[in-house]
Scaffold this active site. Sequence first.
Site, PDB file in Angstrom:
ATOM      1  N   ASP A 250       0.877  -1.165   0.000  1.00 45.06           N
ATOM      2  CA  ASP A 250       0.000   0.000   0.000  1.00 45.06           C
ATOM      3  C   ASP A 250       0.918   1.219   0.000  1.00 45.06           C
ATOM      4  OD1 ASP A 250      -2.089   1.791   0.075  1.00 45.06           O
ATOM      5  OD2 ASP A 250      -3.204   0.712   1.623  1.00 45.06           O
TER       6      ASP A 250
HETATM    7  O1  LIG Z   1      -3.874   5.223  -4.288  1.00 45.14           O
HETATM    8  C1  LIG Z   1      -3.124   4.106  -4.062  1.00 45.14           C
HETATM    9  C2  LIG Z   1      -3.410   3.491  -2.720  1.00 45.14           C
HETATM   10  O2  LIG Z   1      -3.260   4.510  -1.751  1.00 45.14           O
HETATM   11  C3  LIG Z   1      -3.803   4.431  -0.477  1.00 45.14           C
HETATM   12  O3  LIG Z   1      -4.352   5.721  -0.209  1.00 45.14           O
HETATM   13  C4  LIG Z   1      -3.547   6.870  -0.389  1.00 45.14           C
HETATM   14  C5  LIG Z   1      -4.198   7.794  -1.405  1.00 45.14           C
HETATM   15  O4  LIG Z   1      -4.134   7.244  -2.675  1.00 45.14           O
HETATM   16  C6  LIG Z   1      -3.528   9.136  -1.441  1.00 45.14           C
HETATM   17  O5  LIG Z   1      -4.265  10.036  -2.262  1.00 45.14           O
HETATM   18  C7  LIG Z   1      -3.427   9.745  -0.063  1.00 45.14           C
HETATM   19  O6  LIG Z   1      -2.642  10.855  -0.107  1.00 45.14           O
HETATM   20  C8  LIG Z   1      -2.784  11.783   0.927  1.00 45.14           C
HETATM   21  C9  LIG Z   1      -1.687  11.619   1.957  1.00 45.14           C
HETATM   22  O7  LIG Z   1      -1.922  10.445   2.720  1.00 45.14           O
HETATM   23  C10 LIG Z   1      -1.694  12.812   2.917  1.00 45.14           C
HETATM   24  O8  LIG Z   1      -0.596  12.690   3.780  1.00 45.14           O
HETATM   25  C11 LIG Z   1      -1.579  14.075   2.094  1.00 45.14           C
HETATM   26  O9  LIG Z   1      -1.663  15.158   2.952  1.00 45.14           O
HETATM   27  O10 LIG Z   1      -2.693  14.160   1.203  1.00 45.14           O
HETATM   28  C12 LIG Z   1      -2.705  13.126   0.239  1.00 45.14           C
HETATM   29  C13 LIG Z   1      -3.956  13.284  -0.657  1.00 45.14           C
HETATM   30  O11 LIG Z   1      -3.866  14.366  -1.433  1.00 45.14           O
HETATM   31  O12 LIG Z   1      -2.794   8.822   0.792  1.00 45.14           O
HETATM   32  C14 LIG Z   1      -3.474   7.577   0.941  1.00 45.14           C
HETATM   33  C15 LIG Z   1      -2.720   6.774   1.937  1.00 45.14           C
HETATM   34  O13 LIG Z   1      -2.632   7.452   3.140  1.00 45.14           O
HETATM   35  C16 LIG Z   1      -4.922   3.430  -0.271  1.00 45.14           C
HETATM   36  O14 LIG Z   1      -4.887   2.912   1.031  1.00 45.14           O
HETATM   37  C17 LIG Z   1      -4.944   2.300  -1.262  1.00 45.14           C
HETATM   38  O15 LIG Z   1      -6.147   1.571  -1.158  1.00 45.14           O
HETATM   39  C18 LIG Z   1      -4.778   2.868  -2.636  1.00 45.14           C
HETATM   40  O16 LIG Z   1      -4.939   1.876  -3.628  1.00 45.14           O
END
Ligand SMILES: OC[C@H]1O[C@@H](O[C@H]2[C@H](O)[C@@H](O)[C@H](O[C@H]3[C@H](O)[C@@H](O)[C@H](O)O[C@@H]3CO)O[C@@H]2CO)[C@H](O)[C@@H](O)[C@@H]1O
Length: 733
Positions: A250
């Site tokens: 992940d």
């Molecule tokens: O997308 C691929 C897999 O990602 C995990 O979720 C992530 C998600 O895709 C991502 O957009 C998000 O980003 C945020 C980040 O966590 C945060 O710190 C930041 O401030 O903002 C970002 C968004 O703009 O992070 C997610 C993980 O924390 C999923 O668990 C998985 O199922 C997906 O397939």
Amino acid sequence: MYKVLLPLAFTAVQVLGVGTSGWDDAYTKAQKALLKLSQDEKAGIVSGVTWEGGPCVGNTYAASSINYPSLCLQDSPLGIRFANPVTAFPAGINAGATWDRSLLYSRGAAMGAEAKGLGVHVQLGPVAGPLGKNPDGGRNWEGFSVDPYLSGVAMEETIRGMQDSGVQACAKHWLGNEQEVFRDTISSNMGDRETHELYVWPFMNAVRANVASVMCSYNKVNGTWGCESDEILNELLKNELGFRGYVVSDWNAQHTGVNSALAGLDMTMPGSDFNTPRGSIFWGSNLVEAVSNGSIPQSRLDDMVTRVLAAWYLVDQDQGYPEVAFSSWNGGKATVNVTADHASIARTVARDSIVLLKNDNQTLPLKQPGSLAIIGQDAIVNPNGANACGDRGCNVGTLAMGWGSGTAEFPYLVGPLDAIQKQAAQDGTTIITSTTDDPTAAAEAASKAETAIVFINSDAGEGYITVEGNPGDRNNLDPWHNGNALVQAVAAANKNVIVVVHSVGPVILETILAQPSVNAIIWAGLPGQESGNALTDILFGTTSPSAKLPYTIAKQRSDYGAGWVNSQSDNFIEGLFVDYRHFDQNDLTPRYEFGYGLSYTNFTYSALTINVFTTSGPTTGSIVPGGPMELFENVGTVKVQIENVGLVDGAEVAQLYIGLPDSAPASPPRQLRGFEKVNLQPGMSSLATFDLSRRDLSYWDSSIQKWVVPSGTFHVFVGASSRDIRQQGTFTI
Ligand SMILES: OC[C@H]1O[C@@H](O[C@H]2[C@H](O)[C@@H](O)[C@H](O[C@H]3[C@H](O)[C@@H](O)[C@H](O)O[C@@H]3CO)O[C@@H]2CO)[C@H](O)[C@@H](O)[C@@H]1O
């Protein structure tokens, strides 16, 4: 007036090329290609290029020596995230509620076709983790059902559909990722038996369907990170389940470079953390270094690469696969339109996932009412646009998707009010509206109409977004935005009230049911872009409802016995007794049980026959994708006659539950082990046949680490839900 189900664009076909021989051929090609790769190319094939470093949410490095592209990995389990136009399909929980194998396949095939058309190599879904043991778990709606058997069938059909269309599926999240709060630090401490019988079970189906990849999860399992656990990656997934594809982390779930490689991780994503500047690159050039200094054997790196390449060959992506046709980071505008006629599949799934919970006095279907009051903000599309909140991270307007990475952009969203108005114009019905959640305005509108339809909802999502104080997981199972007060106000002003619930999972309905004017309740789940159209199909009776609940609706939150914990560890103390298994074991009466759902017609069950031919004892045979070969052998059939004794066409989901004999260790009183959906015209009957595999009659014996068929008398229950048992019998092994 009533129609049977429409023929679908995609039908389940025999999987060509994908099978044990499919993997064998793919491995032969991969091993040949491996010989041409440099060490840097090998590391690049298994490493992400950093977050936002390519057009997709995950991108690997290309390998020019074998004409291998930068692999594009893209969410989500309900459509292609960050791209448009795409079809925003109903969520997994709705697909599960159809209990319809062919529809599940069609939805998967349509999603896979869109993914391929956009040049996505790996679509990050479907979801079987969370399974949904916590009714308030934030991402339960991405998966199909809290029951492992139903979830397993749905995983298998969806993956076959996706991969037949040419995209690599990615079954996620492995393993024990049951809540959002503390998901990056929590340890899921799971007993061996429930691990196998509940949480691993649907992934067995996924592996059996030759899933190309599996995503390891953020949480720890029994104290070890999911993405560096030798026990769950090498031992359980690869050895015990015979998984031949690759394990991808992940996003940012990798914690160490060497340990994760040795434990069985095969690809790291996204190749950096989410910070600016990007940090924490465990592999890439570090992987080359770790191999050259002997920390990781060359054979391990070669195995990672071979697995990734084999999955690519397995679904023929080496033969003219399209280029990536969008970028996730600039609005996602695609250079091709891949939506084809998939809206009709989205509508059919949405329609056939609507569960009719209550229908007193035949309130539904509506019969050309003179006037209708449409009430609640959930009846209209968000005035700022259906995609106004990134990753759907707000709850404004009608709810048709949860929030987080498991989303897609709506190309359009047909709101309930829009679709009802269309029908009303044809029927000459006057529509009165109150599309806020203000009880006073609602009561006034309701008092002016023959019938009032009130829309309420309950949302959830992924933990990196908090919505209205809900940290991904739900704070409670009540309707949001004072939905109970809204219904109470309307019920006091109108004698014929219909309540429509859009929700990610169970909602406690006791306050609503206490209103004598509430004659009908519909659960419409998260229906995707065709929400309003699907709903009117049911409200106005074009189609009879045929869905069944993929989870239990309790009378109160505490009846479930499990819920997300505000702690660094969850000891899974409920063991095997999740959802209906818990209610049955503890003799608790649910409000609406697992498998429940009404129709506009009635069905009778008769002529149960049971034919089982197997012996007791543990499995002994060789491992095939999914687990021990003999576990999947047919060992019998149960048959029952279903007749439509009502006046209109309809479809019934006949369900088979099995109770293990007393010689087995303490087990749930009955567990789903078969289902069949039959379409029947009035007066017609059909034989529902449930094929039993050895796995269906087995429990996991931790002491010998094998699946075992116990000896003694098995109990067979066939019915219209987990509690509406119409035919019973026994057989003895
Ligand atoms: O997308 C691929 C897999 O990602 C995990 O979720 C992530 C998600 O895709 C991502 O957009 C998000 O980003 C945020 C980040 O966590 C945060 O710190 C930041 O401030 O903002 C970002 C968004 O703009 O992070 C997610 C993980 O924390 C999923 O668990 C998985 O199922 C997906 O397939």
